[in-house]
Write a protein that holds these residues in place. Structure first.
Motif, PDB file in Angstrom:
ATOM      1  N   THR A  95      55.663  37.265  37.508  1.00 53.55           N
ATOM      2  CA  THR A  95      55.482  38.342  36.686  1.00 53.55           C
ATOM      3  C   THR A  95      56.797  39.282  36.644  1.00 53.55           C
ATOM      4  OG1 THR A  95      54.785  39.315  38.896  1.00 53.55           O
ATOM      5  CG2 THR A  95      52.845  38.658  37.495  1.00 53.55           C
ATOM      6  N   ARG A 132      58.519  43.508  33.920  1.00 52.34           N
ATOM      7  CA  ARG A 132      57.117  42.960  34.473  1.00 52.34           C
ATOM      8  C   ARG A 132      56.552  42.586  33.457  1.00 52.34           C
ATOM      9  NH1 ARG A 132      55.593  47.362  37.646  1.00 52.34           N
ATOM     10  NH2 ARG A 132      54.942  48.383  35.832  1.00 52.34           N
ATOM     11  N   ARG A 133      55.786  41.135  33.328  1.00 54.54           N
ATOM     12  CA  ARG A 133      54.974  40.832  32.404  1.00 54.54           C
ATOM     13  C   ARG A 133      53.590  40.317  33.059  1.00 54.54           C
ATOM     14  NH1 ARG A 133      57.876  34.927  30.978  1.00 54.54           N
ATOM     15  NH2 ARG A 133      57.714  34.160  33.236  1.00 54.54           N
ATOM     16  N   TRP A 134      52.760  40.226  32.040  1.00 60.25           N
ATOM     17  CA  TRP A 134      51.297  39.462  32.629  1.00 60.25           C
ATOM     18  C   TRP A 134      51.233  38.330  33.300  1.00 60.25           C
ATOM     19  CZ3 TRP A 134      48.691  35.689  30.778  1.00 60.25           C
ATOM     20  CH2 TRP A 134      49.326  34.994  29.540  1.00 60.25           C
ATOM     21  N   LYS A 135      52.101  37.268  33.007  1.00 60.71           N
ATOM     22  CA  LYS A 135      51.812  36.071  33.315  1.00 60.71           C
ATOM     23  C   LYS A 135      53.000  35.592  34.556  1.00 60.71           C
ATOM     24  CE  LYS A 135      54.495  33.703  29.627  1.00 60.71           C
ATOM     25  NZ  LYS A 135      54.610  32.726  28.557  1.00 60.71           N
ATOM     26  N   GLU A 136      52.787  34.737  35.242  1.00 60.79           N
ATOM     27  CA  GLU A 136      53.738  34.338  36.304  1.00 60.79           C
ATOM     28  C   GLU A 136      55.031  33.604  35.680  1.00 60.79           C
ATOM     29  OE1 GLU A 136      53.539  34.853  39.444  1.00 60.79           O
ATOM     30  OE2 GLU A 136      51.424  35.756  39.564  1.00 60.79           O
TER      31      GLU A 136
END
Length: 327
Positions: free
Chosen positions: A165, A159-163
């Motif tokens: 996600t 899971r990351r902060w930008k699309e």
């Protein structure tokens, strides 16, 4: 000094096996001739140390020989027991291993140092995370640590902060770093840095991978931190700070204040502070209230003024009476 060096030679050979005189000299920062003399002294003292000449030669201890840790001085014993952080060790699944290792080391210490080491553990406790940081669950940390140790390739859901996600990644894990109570994985390709608490799923793949010979985890992390802070600094703000406002600055802002601060006749200080983003600066400066005045850039000053007016408008009239409690 020499006694400490002789013990260091013993421990190096005990942990690494065969080493040449040149390797020992480089490790101990002495001359090769000094290593020769030390080896003769150890042999004369009855230590089963022997050396072989030739290209593949070197010094080696007789198989099975182990030395007790009687050469530790009080400061070294204190540092050894102060360095064991139980929280991170438990997160890695090594809590019982750490406890067993400390018991073995304690048993090998002379009585005086054994008592001193116990006093260190009774009076000092290391708790790395900050006060206001919630402990994030890291269920996949032991599996990641196992992959780092054994050189296994990983496929993980992250899971990351930008699309988008949530992404899938195939990673070659180089190492783990604990920073301010949070675990980070350094992995190829790249290498890049991943937060272990953001791993949603993990699968170990067949086959290994080579870690580049020149890769240094500590050096990479230091460079990564420097690059991270450099990318955070996108602009500058010229400000005036009251003594109370200046005292409340921390981190890069406090360092910038020390470097650029110019005292003013009214007791305030004019300085140039780094700005991560207008939004972040607005939040940080509003928290200082009337202890800071932004002089430039004009856009940030106008944004702060508009927020301050909107906040003041909420308090110009009487407060609304609370409604009836819900049944």
């Amino acid at each position: 000094m020499r006694a400490s060096r002789l013990l260091s030679i013993l421990l190096l050979l005990q942990t690494r096996g065969r080493m040449t005189a040149a390797e020992l000299a480089a490790e101990l920062e002495v001359s090769v001739r000094t290593v020769y003399r030390d080896a003769e002294a150890l042999h004369a003292a009855g230590v089963p140390l022997y050396g072989d000449a030739g290209h593949r030669g070197g010094y080696q201890l007789l198989d099975g020989y182990r030395t007790r840790l009687t050469g530790l001085n009080p400061a070294e014993a204190e540092a050894l027991f102060l360095s064991g952080v139980p929280g991170p060790a438990a997160e890695l699944g090594l809590g019982s291993v750490l406890a067993a290792a400390q018991l073995k080391v304690r048993a090998a210490l002379p009585p005086a140092l054994r008592e001193q080491a116990g006093r260190i553990q009774a009076r000092f406790h290391l708790d790395a995370p900050g006060w206001y940081a919630e402990a994030e669950p890291v269920p996949f940390l032991p599996a990641v640590a196992d992959a780092v140790w054994h050189g296994h390739v990983l496929r993980l859901r992250y899971r990351r902060w930008k699309e988008p996600t949530e992404v899938d990644r195939r990673l070659e894990p180089y190492g783990l770093v604990l920073k301010a109570g949070r675990w980070y994985l350094v992995a190829a390709p790249g290498p890049r840095v991943y937060r272990v608490d953001q791993i949603l799923g993990l699968q170990r793949l067949e086959g290994g991978f080579p870690v580049p010979g020149g890769f240094d985890l500590a050096a990479y992390w230091q460079a990564h931190q420097a690059d991270f802070h450099a990318r955070l600094h996108t602009a500058d703000a010229v400000v005036r700070l009251s003594p109370a406002g200046a005292a409340r600055l921390t981190g890069p802002a406090a360092r910038a204040l020390r470097a650029t601060g110019e005292p003013q006749p009214d007791g305030w200080t004019r300085a140039v502070l780094p700005v991560e983003s207008p939004e972040h600066a607005c939040r940080e400066y509003l928290a200082l209230g009337a202890e800071i005045e932004v002089l430039a850039p004009a856009g940030l000053r106008a944004r702060l003024a508009a927020t301050a007016r909107a906040t003041a408008a909420l308090y110009t009239g009487p407060a609304e009476a609370p409604g009836p409690a819900a049944p």
